[in-house]
Structure formats: C-alpha cells, structure tokens
Write an enzyme that holds these catalytic residues in place. Structure first.
Site, PDB file in Angstrom:
ATOM      1  N   SER A  95       0.832  -1.191   0.000  1.00  0.00           N
ATOM      2  CA  SER A  95       0.000   0.000   0.000  1.00  0.00           C
ATOM      3  C   SER A  95       0.878   1.256   0.000  1.00  0.00           C
ATOM      4  O   SER A  95       1.807   1.352  -0.798  1.00  0.00           O
ATOM      5  CB  SER A  95      -0.944  -0.041   1.210  1.00  0.00           C
ATOM      6  OG  SER A  95      -1.957   0.925   1.106  1.00  0.00           O
ATOM      7  N   ASP A 100      -8.001  -4.947  -6.778  1.00  0.00           N
ATOM      8  CA  ASP A 100      -7.594  -4.070  -5.674  1.00  0.00           C
ATOM      9  C   ASP A 100      -7.854  -2.608  -6.042  1.00  0.00           C
ATOM     10  O   ASP A 100      -7.417  -2.130  -7.096  1.00  0.00           O
ATOM     11  CB  ASP A 100      -6.105  -4.309  -5.399  1.00  0.00           C
ATOM     12  CG  ASP A 100      -5.577  -3.510  -4.226  1.00  0.00           C
ATOM     13  OD1 ASP A 100      -6.302  -2.651  -3.689  1.00  0.00           O
ATOM     14  OD2 ASP A 100      -4.414  -3.755  -3.842  1.00  0.00           O
ATOM     15  N   HIS A 109      -7.230  -5.690  -1.403  1.00  0.00           N
ATOM     16  CA  HIS A 109      -6.085  -4.899  -0.963  1.00  0.00           C
ATOM     17  C   HIS A 109      -5.444  -5.455   0.302  1.00  0.00           C
ATOM     18  O   HIS A 109      -4.251  -5.254   0.525  1.00  0.00           O
ATOM     19  CB  HIS A 109      -6.511  -3.448  -0.725  1.00  0.00           C
ATOM     20  CG  HIS A 109      -5.384  -2.526  -0.403  1.00  0.00           C
ATOM     21  ND1 HIS A 109      -4.348  -2.280  -1.287  1.00  0.00           N
ATOM     22  CD2 HIS A 109      -5.100  -1.802   0.717  1.00  0.00           C
ATOM     23  CE1 HIS A 109      -3.490  -1.446  -0.732  1.00  0.00           C
ATOM     24  NE2 HIS A 109      -3.912  -1.147   0.484  1.00  0.00           N
TER      25      HIS A 109
END
Length: 402
Positions: free
Chosen positions: A270, A332, A389
């Site tokens: 991320s 995602d 994610h």
C-alpha cells in the site's frame, strides 16, 4: 466543537466517500448483474445474485449508521462485507467467467505477457517471488516488540533467519502532524539480501496523509530522469519517506557495508510500497549514491500511483539491478488511486493477478517508461475491491500476519 474534532469528522467523511458508498455500490452491482446476462447467466442466477447483493448492501447501510464517523471501524466493516460479496461471486462463477474481450485479460502462457521481460522468470515464478517479499512487507505492520522478537506468523514462515533488525518510525507523535510511518531493516542470510520493509496505512494519521493528492518536487531527494523533467510525487508519501529517511538509510548503509555481496531489497504494501520505491530511488540517487543501483530492487503490493510522468521515467531509467515489481491483486482498489487524471502515472512494472488467478507480467508500455498497461488492472474499473487490498495472494496484510 473543537477544531480537531471538526478536522477528524471532515476527513473521516471524505474517507468514507472515497472508500465506498452503499448506494453507489448497489448501482455498480446492478450494472454488473445486468452485464452478466450476455455471459450466459440465466434469469434465476441473476435474481439470486441481486438478492445476495441487496442483503450485503443492507448490512453496509447498517454499518454506516452504527459506527458514524469512526473511519477505521467502518473500513473494517465494509471490508468484511466486501469479502462476503467476493465469496458469493466466486461461488456463482463470476470470477471464472470466460474472457471474451479479444485477449485483453491474458492468462498464463496465453500471450506476450506470460514472461517477465528481462527478468528470466516465468510469470508463475515471478508471482512466487513477489508473494515471498509481500510476506516480509506484512511483518512491517506488527508491533515493534513483535518485530524485535521476530516471532510473528509471516516472520517465521518466509524469513526465519532474518537478523540484525533495526526498526524505524516517524519520531513525531503529534496525531495531527505525524505520518505514523514505520518499517525496519534486516539481513537475511538465506537469500543473501538486506531488506528494508515499510508498512502501509493502519490508522487515522496514515489515512489523512494518503488522502492528499498534492504533488511536490522530489528532484533533490531522488534525482532527475534523462528528459530533465522534474519528478513530482504525492506529498503524503514523500513526507512519510522523509520521516524515516535518515534512520532507514543509515541502517541500510551499515548492513550493505557489512555484507558487500548481498543484494538490497526495498519492500512495502500500500502506501508502504510508495515509500519503498522512494527509498530505493533516494538511496541510489546518482548525485550522492548511498548504494549502487545494480544492488537494489523494489517489490511492492497494492501500491498506489506515486508521482507524475517524470517520476515514472526516473524509475525506468534508474536501472535497479534487481528490478522493480509492482504486484496488483486483481481488483484491488488502491492501485487505481490517486487518479491518473490528476497527473499521476504508475511506474513499471505491473505484475497482475488476473480474474482466473493467473499471473500476468504487464510490459506493453515499457517503452513508454511507465506502468499504465491498458491490458491489466486497467480493465477492472469500476469493479474494484477493498478486500483484494488486504489479502494479497493468500498473505494477510494490515496486521493479519502478526
């Protein structure tokens, strides 16, 4: 009402809008279900999907009303609902749909994307390598005491021999100004690699940083590409990197000098992936390189767009010897942010897990010095997911592997 409360409420409201909207998700699911008919779903199948999706939407509405402006809790609740939708669509065959788009979604061995260009790795081997590195990125979410003891689930699974761990964290503890970034540097004798790992967003402070789409000139930190254009990067990611820069680079320099024949890998998930690529470029900045580019590599998962076109060019031109791999888990949502329409461009090289669960090396645009391959994750919107994610190829992120 206190100013801090107003700021928190406003930022939380914006976050809720960005992450998901129950009514918007209902519209998207209706559109998806309508599009399913040409793919062979009969009326009963579509009706069942509508009923299941409506039930999930009702739960999302309930969550929104119950938790109010608590962004972290709402995010977790929506993620759970999203996971249920994912499970339902898998059960009904949606994720195993035929690929009837002229080959845009290429499966392993089914097209020019099947080999990682220049890496010598087949797509499955590349996927396995990324997954291993993602396990290390998962450990960056753990509490400092757990990292120091190196006894978390991901720790003992993927890198049981990691040693000489030096932890890094933003020294600013003010909740209104800190980036809350943390990571660590460690040495793995099994792979003969010095690792620098960074965590992604885990709390409100991280989310506030990530919500900013302002770009800052990063030429002094990272260098400039051959075009001479200035690389501009996401202000929150740059601030997060600068918060841990000195401690990280000092630890990397010490470990690299102690083990001169070891590779140096920067990893993150991320926003931690965004920090990882910034760290690698900073460490190999030709104006005052701490590390030879030939020794460095970057592996990220669920990484957002980091900078402008000049930044993407810089990544391609730096020539990191171990390569740059940007893993994207099918639908995602985070790699689609910040929007390209705001001047952001992905850097090479996307490694996408497609609808069939196969690994796809996305290199159609390598010559353009960016990672915006239209045949990979770009085929997904608006069917994006928050669940994808936080669960990358079986690896639980966000603290799920601690």
């Amino acid at each position: 009402m206190r100013l801090t409360t107003l700021i928190a409420a406003a930022a939380s409201h914006l976050l809720l809008v960005l992450i998901t909207s129950a009514s918007a998700s209902a519209v998207l699911r209706d559109a998806r279900l309508s599009a399913a008919k040409p793919r062979g779903w009969d009326a009963a199948h579509v009706a069942r999907e509508r009923e299941l999706a409506a039930a999930v939407d009702a739960r999302v509405d309930e969550f929104a009303g119950r938790v109010g402006h608590d962004a972290r809790r709402y995010y977790a609740e929506v993620r759970a609902a999203d996971k249920r939708v994912f499970e339902l669509t898998v059960a009904t065959g949606w994720h195993n749909k035929k690929q009837e788009d002229g080959g845009k979604l290429r499966r392993r061995g089914g097209g020019g994307h099947s080999t990682a260009t220049g890496s010598g790795l087949t797509a499955p081997a590349l996927r396995a390598s990324i997954r291993t590195h993602v396990q290390l990125a998962a450990t960056a979410y753990c509490a400092p005491a757990v990292i120091a003891a190196w006894n978390c689930t991901a720790c003992t699974t993927a890198f049981p021999q990691l040693h000489s761990i030096v932890q890094t964290a933003d020294p600013d503890t003010n909740p209104l100004t800190t980036t809350a970034m943390q990571g660590f540097v460690g040495v793995d004798p099994a792979s003969r690699t010095v690792f620098a790992a960074f965590r992604g967003s885990v709390d409100f402070a991280n989310y506030v940083q990530d919500l900013s789409f302002i770009q800052l000139d990063a030429a002094a930190d990272l260098g400039t590409p051959p075009s001479g254009d200035k690389p501009y990067v996401h202000s929150g990611f740059l601030k997060s990197w600068r918060a841990v820069r000195n401690a990280t680079l000092a630890a990397v320099a010490a470990a690299a000098a102690r083990f001169p024949d070891y590779a140096v890998a920067f990893v993150g998930h991320s926003s931690g992936g965004a920090v990882a690529i910034l760290a690698a470029l900073d460490a190999t900045n030709s104006s005052s390189p701490l590390l030879a580019a030939s020794r460095a590599s970057v592996t990220t998962a669920g990484q957002p767009r980091v900078g402008n076109a000049a930044f993407a060019e810089l990544v391609a031109a730096r020539g990191l010897g171990g390569g740059v791999r940007r893993g994207v888990n099918y639908d995602d949502i985070v790699p689609h942010l910040p929007p390209a329409g705001l001047g952001f461009r992905h850097h090479v090289a996307e490694a996408w897990i497609d609808a069939a669960g196969d690994s796809v090396q996305c290199d159609d645009v390598a010559a353009a010095n960016n990672g915006e391959d239209t045949n990979c994750m770009a085929t997904i919107p608006p069917w994006v997911s928050t669940t994808a994610h936080v669960l990358y190829d079986g690896v639980a992120l966000g603290g799920g592997s601690c």
